[in-house]
Design a protein around this motif. Structure first.
Motif, short mmCIF file in Angstrom:
data_model
loop_
_atom_site.label_atom_id
_atom_site.label_comp_id
_atom_site.label_asym_id
_atom_site.label_seq_id
_atom_site.Cartn_x
_atom_site.Cartn_y
_atom_site.Cartn_z
N GLU A 55 0.83 -1.21 0.00
CA GLU A 55 0.00 0.00 0.00
C GLU A 55 0.86 1.26 0.00
N ASP B 268 0.87 4.13 -2.84
CA ASP B 268 0.68 5.56 -2.53
C ASP B 268 1.80 6.41 -3.11
N ARG C 166 -9.85 -0.08 -2.29
CA ARG C 166 -9.91 0.50 -0.93
C ARG C 166 -9.65 2.01 -0.99
N LYS C 167 -8.69 2.43 -1.81
CA LYS C 167 -8.37 3.87 -1.94
C LYS C 167 -9.56 4.63 -2.52
N GLU D 8 -12.76 3.74 -2.43
CA GLU D 8 -13.85 3.73 -1.45
C GLU D 8 -13.62 4.75 -0.33
N ASN D 9 -12.37 4.96 0.05
CA ASN D 9 -12.05 5.85 1.16
C ASN D 9 -11.86 7.31 0.75
N SER D 10 -11.96 7.59 -0.55
CA SER D 10 -11.74 8.98 -0.99
C SER D 10 -13.03 9.74 -1.15
#
Length: 193
Positions: A149, A153, A188-189, A191-193
């Motif tokens: 991860e 990033d 996941r990135k 969904e979390n943004s």
């Protein structure tokens, strides 16, 4: 693209106006169409180029026939096969145009002439090679010390536009992770943004 002199300074260090003029005189514009090969595995690469615009992919086939993308070269980056260009050995990597592109290219023959035309070329080349080793060390360090991860990033921060320009499995390969791991992280990135 940055100014050609600025790119040369970035890659080779401080150069005089005369040195820049000599170096520039050896480069020529080269165009490749999408899917054209810059060089192929098991041949000897006889040129070094700066990407003016477009994208190149550097890859090899594993013993199992799986493509391994080692690098995606974009605007202002240098591209060559080191074994071929510097050691006259067959290439390990295939370098292919992912898009139509324009390169500024110097042949191996003209690169060697720089040693005669610029007395301090060996010193300039040494700085360039040390810079390349430093980039490789940074990449190895990130692969050894960062989680998948964290590598995602970092690469996303440095190359955001690529995520919409090339198939994501190529980026996953560059980052040393499976396409599945890459997809999970990406999902996941998002969904979390």
């Amino acid at each position: 693209m940055k100014d050609f002199d600025e790119i040369l300074q970035n890659h080779f260090g401080e150069l005089t106006i005369n040195e820049l003029k000599i170096i520039r005189s050896y480069f020529y514009e080269e165009k490749l169409n999408k899917n054209d090969f810059f060089s192929t595995a098991n041949t000897v690469c006889n040129k070094l180029s700066i990407v003016q615009n477009g994208i190149l992919r550097v890859y090899a086939l594993s013993d199992e026939g799986k493509e391994i993308t080692q690098w995606i070269s974009t605007e202002n980056f240098l591209v060559t096969d080191v074994k071929g260009f510097f050691f006259n050995e067959p290439n390990r990597w295939t370098i292919q145009a992912f898009t139509d592109l324009i390169l500024l290219t110097i042949t191996k023959e003209n690169y060697e002439k720089l040693c005669k035309d610029i007395p301090k070329w060996n010193e300039i080349e040494k700085r360039f090679i040390v810079k390349c080793f430093s980039m490789i060390e940074d990449r190895i360090f990130s692969h050894l010390s960062m989680s998948a991860e964290e590598r995602y990033d970092l690469y996303f921060t440095q190359n955001k536009a690529l995520f919409n320009q090339v198939p994501l499995q190529y980026i996953a390969s560059v980052l040393g992770m499976s396409a599945e791991t890459f997809s999970r992280i990406r999902k996941r990135k998002i969904e979390n943004s």
